[in-house]
Design a protein around this motif. Structure first.
Motif, PDB file in Angstrom:
ATOM      1  N   GLY A  45       0.819  -1.211   0.000  1.00 45.07           N
ATOM      2  CA  GLY A  45       0.000   0.000   0.000  1.00 45.07           C
ATOM      3  C   GLY A  45       0.853   1.261   0.000  1.00 45.07           C
ATOM      4  O   GLY A  45       0.535   2.238  -0.688  1.00 45.07           O
ATOM      5  N   ALA A  46       1.954   1.235   0.779  1.00 47.16           N
ATOM      6  CA  ALA A  46       2.865   2.381   0.793  1.00 47.16           C
ATOM      7  C   ALA A  46       3.527   2.574  -0.566  1.00 47.16           C
ATOM      8  O   ALA A  46       3.733   3.712  -1.018  1.00 47.16           O
ATOM      9  CB  ALA A  46       3.922   2.180   1.874  1.00 47.16           C
ATOM     10  N   VAL A  47       3.850   1.461  -1.225  1.00 51.13           N
ATOM     11  CA  VAL A  47       4.460   1.540  -2.564  1.00 51.13           C
ATOM     12  C   VAL A  47       3.497   2.189  -3.548  1.00 51.13           C
ATOM     13  O   VAL A  47       3.883   3.072  -4.331  1.00 51.13           O
ATOM     14  CB  VAL A  47       4.875   0.141  -3.051  1.00 51.13           C
ATOM     15  N   PHE A  48       2.237   1.771  -3.521  1.00 54.88           N
ATOM     16  CA  PHE A  48       1.253   2.365  -4.434  1.00 54.88           C
ATOM     17  C   PHE A  48       1.038   3.847  -4.131  1.00 54.88           C
ATOM     18  O   PHE A  48       0.792   4.643  -5.043  1.00 54.88           O
ATOM     19  CB  PHE A  48      -0.076   1.619  -4.340  1.00 54.88           C
ATOM     20  N   ARG A  49       1.139   4.203  -2.850  1.00 55.41           N
ATOM     21  CA  ARG A  49       1.015   5.621  -2.492  1.00 55.41           C
ATOM     22  C   ARG A  49       2.176   6.421  -3.080  1.00 55.41           C
ATOM     23  O   ARG A  49       1.996   7.535  -3.581  1.00 55.41           O
ATOM     24  CB  ARG A  49       0.960   5.771  -0.969  1.00 55.41           C
ATOM     25  N   SER A 163      11.935   4.929 -11.007  1.00 55.07           N
ATOM     26  CA  SER A 163      11.712   4.220 -12.260  1.00 55.07           C
ATOM     27  C   SER A 163      12.428   2.875 -12.270  1.00 55.07           C
ATOM     28  O   SER A 163      11.883   1.871 -12.759  1.00 55.07           O
ATOM     29  CB  SER A 163      12.200   5.082 -13.428  1.00 55.07           C
ATOM     30  N   GLU A 164      13.637   2.823 -11.719  1.00 53.32           N
ATOM     31  CA  GLU A 164      14.400   1.581 -11.703  1.00 53.32           C
ATOM     32  C   GLU A 164      13.820   0.560 -10.736  1.00 53.32           C
ATOM     33  O   GLU A 164      13.860  -0.646 -10.996  1.00 53.32           O
ATOM     34  CB  GLU A 164      15.851   1.874 -11.326  1.00 53.32           C
ATOM     35  N   TRP A 165      13.271   1.037  -9.615  1.00 54.11           N
ATOM     36  CA  TRP A 165      12.789   0.136  -8.570  1.00 54.11           C
ATOM     37  C   TRP A 165      11.287  -0.120  -8.635  1.00 54.11           C
ATOM     38  O   TRP A 165      10.755  -0.899  -7.842  1.00 54.11           O
ATOM     39  CB  TRP A 165      13.142   0.709  -7.195  1.00 54.11           C
ATOM     40  N   LYS A 166      10.590   0.512  -9.566  1.00 55.53           N
ATOM     41  CA  LYS A 166       9.131   0.421  -9.611  1.00 55.53           C
ATOM     42  C   LYS A 166       8.652  -1.027  -9.699  1.00 55.53           C
ATOM     43  O   LYS A 166       7.792  -1.464  -8.933  1.00 55.53           O
ATOM     44  CB  LYS A 166       8.594   1.231 -10.791  1.00 55.53           C
ATOM     45  N   PHE A 167       9.196  -1.780 -10.633  1.00 51.91           N
ATOM     46  CA  PHE A 167       8.753  -3.161 -10.825  1.00 51.91           C
ATOM     47  C   PHE A 167       9.028  -4.008  -9.597  1.00 51.91           C
ATOM     48  O   PHE A 167       8.162  -4.761  -9.127  1.00 51.91           O
ATOM     49  CB  PHE A 167       9.446  -3.763 -12.045  1.00 51.91           C
ATOM     50  N   ARG A 168      10.236  -3.887  -9.043  1.00 53.71           N
ATOM     51  CA  ARG A 168      10.591  -4.699  -7.882  1.00 53.71           C
ATOM     52  C   ARG A 168       9.789  -4.307  -6.649  1.00 53.71           C
ATOM     53  O   ARG A 168       9.452  -5.166  -5.826  1.00 53.71           O
ATOM     54  CB  ARG A 168      12.092  -4.566  -7.599  1.00 53.71           C
ATOM     55  N   MET A 169       9.481  -3.026  -6.509  1.00 53.05           N
ATOM     56  CA  MET A 169       8.704  -2.592  -5.345  1.00 53.05           C
ATOM     57  C   MET A 169       7.298  -3.169  -5.339  1.00 53.05           C
ATOM     58  O   MET A 169       6.685  -3.337  -4.277  1.00 53.05           O
ATOM     59  CB  MET A 169       8.639  -1.065  -5.299  1.00 53.05           C
ATOM     60  N   VAL A 170       6.757  -3.464  -6.521  1.00 55.77           N
ATOM     61  CA  VAL A 170       5.427  -4.060  -6.611  1.00 55.77           C
ATOM     62  C   VAL A 170       5.510  -5.582  -6.681  1.00 55.77           C
ATOM     63  O   VAL A 170       4.728  -6.290  -6.032  1.00 55.77           O
ATOM     64  CB  VAL A 170       4.674  -3.504  -7.846  1.00 55.77           C
TER      65      VAL A 170
END
Length: 295
Positions: A45-49, A163-170
């Motif tokens: 949820g924090a990642v999506f925020r 941008s680099e971590w977006k995929f891994r964060m989700v």
């Protein structure tokens, strides 16, 4: 009917007491898995925020000389509005910039200077097609070469990192959540199966005596539901207490925990439903296996 229901409910609680050596380890494991699941979903949820605010990173601030005239401001603004990749252009005067600074930072930071140290500037946002680190850096460089501004800045480093971590964060929180749901399902199935084996004679006698499937399944399903409800409920209470303690110490956390209560309630509901479903499936498979053995 109500007498039978009371009996079935009491049988479920009796099962907790008689088979606590099986129930308690299962309950502890459900508690730990639910705690990890709730933590993983909280992080997600924090990642999506954070990702929802990613667009604000693609903002360029171009600072003007202090003595720029109103006519020059209008000309520069018109030029920027037609600049490639720019969506909106907002002029912020020195007085407006100072007032905004005072709203977000303590006034003591400006007590050491007599005049307003913040120059007027343009705040420009990028079109959606250009909201990537490469285009952001290119646009910053292109605006700097125009020669209108003393300084042009944008959070290029932060945009690049997100941008680099977006995929891994989700990806990883989602994978962990799914893995924990599978683990919870296996734990519930194993606990109910052990409880069934320990009460095998009772179940078989109930079946031979003409007990309906509902009469046999209900105590085990309720038992599984209670394990999921108690285990996930304790996990959620613990996590909520930890998050509130952290929020009291870190105001940034306190400002970004909206909706956490609903998310944790969803975790309790999800774990309880998973527990009930797989308890039901386990009892069904057990009764089907016994029927096949007789045939």
């Amino acid at each position: 009917m109500f007498g039978q229901l009371r009996y079935l409910i009491s049988e479920s609680f009796r099962g907790w007491k008689q088979h606590r050596t099986v129930i308690l380890p299962s309950l502890l494991t459900i508690f730990l898995c639910s705690l990890l699941l709730a933590s993983s979903l909280t992080v997600l949820g924090a990642v999506f925020r954070v990702l929802s605010a990613e667009g604000t990173l693609y903002t360029v601030e171009a600072f003007l000389p202090e003595n720029v005239g109103a006519d020059s401001v209008a000309v520069i603004k018109s030029r920027m509005e037609h600049f490639r990749g720019i969506e909106t252009v907002e002029f912020v005067s020195a007085d407006s910039a100072l007032a905004d600074f005072r709203r977000h930072f303590p006034g003591e930071m400006l007590d050491l200077v007599d005049d307003n140290p913040i120059p007027p500037f343009f705040r420009m946002t990028l079109v959606k097609e250009s909201r990537n680190p490469a285009d952001l850096e290119e646009i910053v460089s292109a605006i700097s070469r125009e020669g209108f501004f003393d300084e042009v800045q944008a959070p290029v480093d932060w945009a690049t990192r997100v941008s680099e971590w977006k995929f891994r964060m989700v990806f990883w929180p989602v994978c962990l959540s799914l893995l924990l749901l599978v683990t919870l399902s296996l734990i519930i199935c194993n606990s109910v199966r052990l409880s069934l084996l320990s009460r095998r004679l009772l179940v078989e006698n109930m079946k031979y005596a003409g007990g309906s499937p509902f009469f046999i399944e209900f105590p085990f399903v309720l038992e599984g539901m209670m394990q999921g409800l108690v285990g996930s409920g304790l996990a959620v209470v613990l996590l909520l207490a930890v998050v509130k303690s952290v929020a009291q110490a870190i105001p940034l956390v306190a400002a970004n925990i909206g909706g956490l209560g609903n998310l944790l309630c969803l975790v309790v509901l999800m774990v309880t439903l998973v527990s009930a479903y797989f308890s039901y499936r386990t009892v069904q498979d057990f009764l089907l296996a016994k029927r096949n053995e007789r045939d």
